[in-house]
Design a protein around this motif. Structure first.
Motif, mmCIF file in Angstrom:
data_model
loop_
_atom_site.group_PDB
_atom_site.id
_atom_site.type_symbol
_atom_site.label_atom_id
_atom_site.label_comp_id
_atom_site.label_asym_id
_atom_site.label_seq_id
_atom_site.Cartn_x
_atom_site.Cartn_y
_atom_site.Cartn_z
ATOM 1 N N LEU A 119 0.977 -1.218 0.158
ATOM 2 C CA LEU A 119 -0.124 -0.104 -0.017
ATOM 3 C C LEU A 119 0.602 1.118 -0.093
ATOM 4 O O LEU A 119 0.367 2.188 -0.241
ATOM 5 C CB LEU A 119 -0.813 -0.046 1.260
ATOM 6 N N THR A 120 1.985 0.822 0.458
ATOM 7 C CA THR A 120 3.144 2.416 0.208
ATOM 8 C C THR A 120 4.368 1.797 -0.400
ATOM 9 O O THR A 120 4.461 0.647 -0.822
ATOM 10 C CB THR A 120 3.543 2.620 1.738
ATOM 11 N N ASP A 121 5.148 2.895 -0.900
ATOM 12 C CA ASP A 121 6.379 2.349 -1.531
ATOM 13 C C ASP A 121 7.546 1.856 -0.799
ATOM 14 O O ASP A 121 8.721 1.811 -1.103
ATOM 15 C CB ASP A 121 6.891 3.574 -2.438
ATOM 16 N N ALA A 122 7.202 1.746 0.623
ATOM 17 C CA ALA A 122 8.023 1.122 1.635
ATOM 18 C C ALA A 122 8.807 2.210 2.218
ATOM 19 O O ALA A 122 9.619 1.976 3.209
ATOM 20 C CB ALA A 122 8.921 0.175 1.139
ATOM 21 N N GLY A 123 8.471 3.254 1.856
ATOM 22 C CA GLY A 123 9.228 4.543 2.374
ATOM 23 C C GLY A 123 8.510 5.045 3.622
ATOM 24 O O GLY A 123 7.363 4.920 3.786
ATOM 25 N N VAL A 124 9.231 5.450 4.571
ATOM 26 C CA VAL A 124 8.700 6.087 5.926
ATOM 27 C C VAL A 124 9.501 7.122 6.339
ATOM 28 O O VAL A 124 10.643 7.280 6.234
ATOM 29 C CB VAL A 124 8.907 5.035 7.025
ATOM 30 N N TYR A 125 8.626 8.182 6.610
ATOM 31 C CA TYR A 125 9.125 9.514 6.717
ATOM 32 C C TYR A 125 9.026 9.764 8.254
ATOM 33 O O TYR A 125 7.773 9.799 9.013
ATOM 34 C CB TYR A 125 8.358 10.680 6.066
ATOM 35 N N ILE A 126 10.100 9.919 8.856
ATOM 36 C CA ILE A 126 10.297 10.289 10.281
ATOM 37 C C ILE A 126 10.651 11.243 10.863
ATOM 38 O O ILE A 126 11.805 11.788 10.237
ATOM 39 C CB ILE A 126 11.099 8.845 11.055
ATOM 40 N N GLY A 127 10.031 12.127 11.761
ATOM 41 C CA GLY A 127 10.772 13.174 12.322
ATOM 42 C C GLY A 127 10.041 13.663 13.656
ATOM 43 O O GLY A 127 9.325 12.845 14.104
ATOM 44 N N ARG A 128 10.069 14.992 14.037
ATOM 45 C CA ARG A 128 9.588 15.397 15.152
ATOM 46 C C ARG A 128 8.460 16.683 15.314
ATOM 47 O O ARG A 128 8.681 17.381 14.231
ATOM 48 C CB ARG A 128 10.721 15.956 16.323
ATOM 49 N N ALA A 129 7.818 16.564 15.863
ATOM 50 C CA ALA A 129 6.826 17.412 15.900
ATOM 51 C C ALA A 129 6.404 17.990 17.600
ATOM 52 O O ALA A 129 5.969 17.098 18.203
ATOM 53 C CB ALA A 129 5.403 17.167 15.500
ATOM 54 N N GLY A 130 7.179 19.128 17.830
ATOM 55 C CA GLY A 130 7.180 19.305 19.408
ATOM 56 C C GLY A 130 7.978 18.282 20.098
ATOM 57 O O GLY A 130 9.173 18.110 19.904
ATOM 58 N N ASP A 131 7.383 17.688 21.268
ATOM 59 C CA ASP A 131 8.100 16.956 21.950
ATOM 60 C C ASP A 131 7.885 15.495 21.245
ATOM 61 O O ASP A 131 8.575 14.363 21.976
ATOM 62 C CB ASP A 131 7.753 16.770 23.336
ATOM 63 N N GLY A 132 7.067 15.092 20.258
ATOM 64 C CA GLY A 132 6.645 13.728 19.842
ATOM 65 C C GLY A 132 7.463 13.477 18.450
ATOM 66 O O GLY A 132 7.641 14.341 17.742
ATOM 67 N N ALA A 133 7.527 12.111 18.342
ATOM 68 C CA ALA A 133 8.079 11.610 17.055
ATOM 69 C C ALA A 133 6.802 11.576 16.109
ATOM 70 O O ALA A 133 5.606 11.239 16.613
ATOM 71 C CB ALA A 133 8.818 10.317 17.082
ATOM 72 N N VAL A 134 7.051 11.701 14.667
ATOM 73 C CA VAL A 134 5.901 11.692 13.753
ATOM 74 C C VAL A 134 6.290 10.714 12.754
ATOM 75 O O VAL A 134 7.479 10.849 12.139
ATOM 76 C CB VAL A 134 5.734 13.210 13.199
ATOM 77 N N GLU A 135 5.488 9.926 12.217
ATOM 78 C CA GLU A 135 5.842 9.054 11.087
ATOM 79 C C GLU A 135 4.703 9.222 10.113
ATOM 80 O O GLU A 135 3.625 9.154 10.408
ATOM 81 C CB GLU A 135 5.926 7.700 11.585
ATOM 82 N N LEU A 136 5.174 9.355 8.845
ATOM 83 C CA LEU A 136 4.061 9.573 7.850
ATOM 84 C C LEU A 136 4.422 8.617 6.758
ATOM 85 O O LEU A 136 5.625 8.044 6.348
ATOM 86 C CB LEU A 136 4.315 10.937 7.252
ATOM 87 N N LYS A 137 3.191 8.083 6.303
ATOM 88 C CA LYS A 137 3.521 7.023 4.916
ATOM 89 C C LYS A 137 2.726 7.714 3.772
ATOM 90 O O LYS A 137 1.569 8.494 3.965
ATOM 91 C CB LYS A 137 2.917 5.966 5.168
ATOM 92 N N ARG A 138 3.206 7.483 2.572
ATOM 93 C CA ARG A 138 2.415 7.875 1.462
ATOM 94 C C ARG A 138 1.596 6.762 1.018
ATOM 95 O O ARG A 138 2.025 5.697 0.584
ATOM 96 C CB ARG A 138 3.334 8.226 0.487
ATOM 97 N N PHE A 139 0.430 6.894 0.840
ATOM 98 C CA PHE A 139 -0.839 6.132 0.178
ATOM 99 C C PHE A 139 -1.418 6.593 -0.970
ATOM 100 O O PHE A 139 -1.387 7.739 -1.158
ATOM 101 C CB PHE A 139 -1.845 5.824 1.149
#
Length: 197
Positions: A25-45
């Motif tokens: 369902l994704t290209d197997a890429g995972v975007y990982i970063g920070r937003a404030g104090d928390g980690a954020v993970e995004l995927k492209r569908f």
């Protein structure tokens, strides 16, 4: 390489379609970063995959997600698609989870399809009646499957498989017309042109 055409007899046996997430369902890429104090993970569908899933469900097929990675993005995607059976196991023990879903629904392995791309999918692909690989799957997966999409994971492969499956079942045209009618198109196609009122 498996064929790019599904046999109608195989397609008609399918009652449930299982989908891997990363690499399918994704290209197997995972975007990982920070937003404030928390980690954020995004995927492209892929939006076309979303339509394909909707078509499968509109045709009365169960669609489930079995992933080897726990991700809030997957949870959100599944909720948006109305997919209730979602398993995310960070140990990638997909077979027991999928087997439990089938058991609960009263569906045998031979009446299930699964779309995968990598080694964690092999235990499932070896058991289901219709094992499917996306175009960029690893060699071990390609060697195990009965059908391979021309498109790669995260780039419309699920939509391509959905259409191939429903065409082989003889249901594609009716599902498309119902889909369009639900979106306000009152005119069924007739002989390649739209009917005139």
């Amino acid at each position: 390489m498996p064929p790019l055409i599904l046999e109608p007899i195989t397609a008609r046996r399918v009652q449930l379609v299982g989908l891997d997430v990363d690499g399918v369902l994704t290209d197997a890429g995972v975007y990982i970063g920070r937003a404030g104090d928390g980690a954020v993970e995004l995927k492209r569908f892929d939006i076309q995959d979303r339509v394909g899933i909707r078509m499968l469900r509109d045709a009365g097929l169960d669609v489930v997600i079995v992933s080897g990675r726990v991700s809030e993005a997957t949870t959100i995607f599944a909720a948006e698609m109305g997919i209730e059976d979602v398993v995310q196991d960070d140990r990638a023990r997909k077979l027991p989870a999928f087997e439990a879903i089938l058991e609960r629904k009263g569906i045998r392995f031979e009446h299930a399809a699964f779309v995968g791309d990598d080694l964690p999918d092999l235990p499932l692909l070896r058991r289901v009646g219709l094992p499917v690989a996306v175009g960029n799957a690893v060699p071990e997966v390609l060697d195990t499957t009965q059908y391979v999409t021309a498109k790669t994971g995260g780039r419309g492969a699920v939509r391509e498989f959905a259409e191939a499956l429903l065409r082989a079942r003889g249901e594609w045209d009716a599902v498309v017309e119902n889909y369009l009618a639900d979106r306000g198109d009152p005119s069924p196609r007739m002989s390649g042109t739209y009917a005139k009122s």
